[in-house]
Design a protein around this motif. Structure first.
Motif, short mmCIF file in Angstrom:
data_model
loop_
_atom_site.label_atom_id
_atom_site.label_comp_id
_atom_site.label_asym_id
_atom_site.label_seq_id
_atom_site.Cartn_x
_atom_site.Cartn_y
_atom_site.Cartn_z
N ILE A 124 63.72 39.85 58.30
CA ILE A 124 63.35 41.06 59.04
C ILE A 124 62.52 41.99 58.16
O ILE A 124 61.50 42.54 58.60
CB ILE A 124 64.62 41.79 59.55
N LYS A 125 62.91 42.15 56.91
CA LYS A 125 62.17 43.02 55.99
C LYS A 125 60.77 42.48 55.73
O LYS A 125 59.81 43.25 55.61
CB LYS A 125 62.94 43.17 54.68
N ALA A 126 60.64 41.16 55.63
CA ALA A 126 59.33 40.56 55.42
C ALA A 126 58.41 40.85 56.60
O ALA A 126 57.24 41.21 56.43
CB ALA A 126 59.47 39.06 55.21
N ARG A 127 58.94 40.70 57.80
CA ARG A 127 58.14 40.97 59.00
C ARG A 127 57.75 42.44 59.07
O ARG A 127 56.61 42.78 59.43
CB ARG A 127 58.91 40.56 60.25
N GLU A 128 58.67 43.32 58.73
CA GLU A 128 58.37 44.75 58.74
C GLU A 128 57.28 45.09 57.73
O GLU A 128 56.39 45.91 58.02
CB GLU A 128 59.64 45.55 58.44
N SER A 129 57.33 44.47 56.56
CA SER A 129 56.33 44.73 55.53
C SER A 129 54.95 44.27 55.99
O SER A 129 53.94 44.97 55.80
CB SER A 129 56.71 44.01 54.24
N LEU A 130 54.88 43.10 56.60
CA LEU A 130 53.61 42.62 57.13
C LEU A 130 53.10 43.51 58.25
O LEU A 130 51.89 43.71 58.39
CB LEU A 130 53.76 41.18 57.63
N SER A 131 54.01 44.08 59.02
CA SER A 131 53.61 44.97 60.11
C SER A 131 52.92 46.22 59.58
O SER A 131 51.99 46.75 60.21
CB SER A 131 54.83 45.37 60.96
N VAL A 132 53.37 46.70 58.42
CA VAL A 132 52.73 47.86 57.80
C VAL A 132 51.27 47.55 57.46
O VAL A 132 50.36 48.33 57.76
CB VAL A 132 53.49 48.28 56.52
N ILE A 133 51.04 46.38 56.86
CA ILE A 133 49.68 45.99 56.50
C ILE A 133 48.86 45.71 57.76
O ILE A 133 47.68 46.09 57.84
CB ILE A 133 49.71 44.74 55.60
N ASN A 134 49.47 45.09 58.74
CA ASN A 134 48.75 44.80 59.99
C ASN A 134 48.29 46.09 60.66
O ASN A 134 47.17 46.16 61.18
CB ASN A 134 49.66 44.01 60.93
N ARG A 135 49.14 47.10 60.64
CA ARG A 135 48.78 48.39 61.24
C ARG A 135 47.62 49.03 60.48
O ARG A 135 46.68 49.57 61.08
CB ARG A 135 50.00 49.31 61.25
N GLN A 136 47.67 48.96 59.15
CA GLN A 136 46.59 49.51 58.34
C GLN A 136 45.27 48.81 58.63
O GLN A 136 44.21 49.44 58.75
CB GLN A 136 46.94 49.38 56.85
N LEU A 137 45.32 47.49 58.76
CA LEU A 137 44.11 46.71 59.01
C LEU A 137 43.60 46.88 60.44
O LEU A 137 42.50 46.43 60.76
CB LEU A 137 44.37 45.23 58.70
N GLY A 138 44.38 47.51 61.28
CA GLY A 138 43.90 47.87 62.61
C GLY A 138 43.07 49.14 62.58
O GLY A 138 42.35 49.45 63.53
N GLN A 139 43.15 49.87 61.45
CA GLN A 139 42.42 51.12 61.30
C GLN A 139 41.17 50.97 60.45
O GLN A 139 40.18 51.68 60.66
CB GLN A 139 43.34 52.18 60.68
N THR A 140 41.22 50.06 59.47
CA THR A 140 40.09 49.84 58.58
C THR A 140 39.90 48.34 58.38
O THR A 140 40.87 47.58 58.43
CB THR A 140 40.32 50.50 57.20
N PRO A 141 38.67 47.89 58.13
CA PRO A 141 38.44 46.45 57.98
C PRO A 141 39.05 45.84 56.73
O PRO A 141 39.34 44.64 56.70
CB PRO A 141 36.91 46.34 57.96
N TYR A 142 39.24 46.66 55.71
CA TYR A 142 39.87 46.18 54.48
C TYR A 142 41.12 47.02 54.19
O TYR A 142 41.37 48.04 54.83
CB TYR A 142 38.89 46.22 53.31
N ALA A 143 41.89 46.59 53.22
CA ALA A 143 43.22 47.15 53.02
C ALA A 143 43.23 48.65 52.74
O ALA A 143 44.15 49.35 53.15
CB ALA A 143 43.92 46.41 51.88
N ALA A 144 42.20 49.13 52.05
CA ALA A 144 42.20 50.55 51.67
C ALA A 144 40.97 51.29 52.17
O ALA A 144 40.65 52.37 51.67
CB ALA A 144 42.31 50.69 50.15
N GLY A 145 40.27 50.72 53.14
CA GLY A 145 39.10 51.42 53.67
C GLY A 145 38.05 50.48 54.22
O GLY A 145 38.34 49.35 54.61
N ASP A 146 36.82 50.96 54.22
CA ASP A 146 35.72 50.21 54.82
C ASP A 146 35.12 49.16 53.89
O ASP A 146 34.35 48.31 54.34
CB ASP A 146 34.61 51.17 55.26
N GLN A 147 35.45 49.23 52.60
CA GLN A 147 34.92 48.28 51.64
C GLN A 147 36.05 47.52 50.96
O GLN A 147 37.16 48.02 50.82
CB GLN A 147 34.07 49.00 50.58
N ILE A 148 35.73 46.32 50.51
CA ILE A 148 36.71 45.53 49.79
C ILE A 148 37.01 46.17 48.44
O ILE A 148 36.11 46.69 47.77
CB ILE A 148 36.21 44.08 49.63
#
Length: 223
Positions: A124-148
């Motif tokens: 469950i914790k693994a899925r929750e952690s991936l959900s955090v990253i998935n949500r972020q990547l729904g806002q920006t194309p890369y993990a921390a913004g518009d650029q890699i």
């Protein structure tokens, strides 16, 4: 310039360092250690790193033993610009936030989940952690913004390892899209990351078979 890197290719953090080095055009003096056969417990390595962990970088008297620190040090020291690790405080904070989340939460939860005998809470914790990253990547194309950035290098090493043994990431479509993109644009992905991922998967399935454990129904649906 001498960059001595002690590493094990099955460990995501080691692969992240190698990919960052590739992006910067660096050449390491490589010292492979098979941690699965306890080579990191040899006295000569313990004298270099009492924590007995890899990766470990030695450069001009400096010894660093944490993968994200090594990555950011290399970029600060040898990067031609700050695109991979921005100097702007707000932009850098976004990158650091992902790096800390990767090392402190995501990596730990995914590794616990990949234990064939893991408890349900780890899954469950693994899925929750991936959900955090998935949500972020729904806002920006890369993990921390518009650029890699270096955040993507770290995450791709971690998440590709999980994907190799739990390949169904369909619950996280933004991660699927991002991962496919990173595999094609991150320098050295095929050379430095993919072989280690496959080696990890082979060890994982071998251990699972040896332990006589079976993938249960909830694992078949992916994380």
């Amino acid at each position: 310039m001498s960059l001595d890197l002690y590493y094990c290719s099955t460990i995501p953090g080691c692969r992240a360092v190698l990919m960052v080095g590739e992006a910067l055009g660096l050449t390491f003096n490589l010292h492979p250690l098979d941690v699965h056969n306890k080579e990191h417990l040899r006295q000569e390595f313990i004298e270099v790193n009492p924590l007995k962990t890899v990766p470990l970088l030695k450069h001009e008297g400096l010894v660093l033993f944490e993968s994200h620190v090594i990555c950011t040090y290399l970029i600060n020291k040898f990067g031609k610009d700050d695109s991979l690790y921005p100097k702007d405080p707000a932009s850098r904070a976004k990158v650091d936030q992902i790096l800390y989340f990767d090392s402190g939460t995501l990596y730990k939860n995914l590794i616990n989940c990949l234990d064939p005998k893991h408890p349900k809470c780890a899954y469950i914790k693994a899925r929750e952690s991936l959900s955090v990253i998935n949500r972020q990547l729904g806002q920006t194309p890369y993990a921390a913004g518009d650029q890699i950035t270096v955040a993507d290098f770290a995450l791709v090493a971690t998440i590709s390892t999980a994907e190799a043994v739990q390949p169904d990431l369909s619950r996280h479509p933004n991660i699927v899209t991002w991962l496919r993109k990173c595999k094609s644009v991150i320098p050295g992905y095929e050379l430095h990351n993919e072989p280690g991922v496959q080696q990890f998967a082979k060890l994982y399935h071998s251990k699972k078979q040896k332990d006589g454990s079976e993938v249960n129904d909830k694992n078949k649906s992916g994380v």
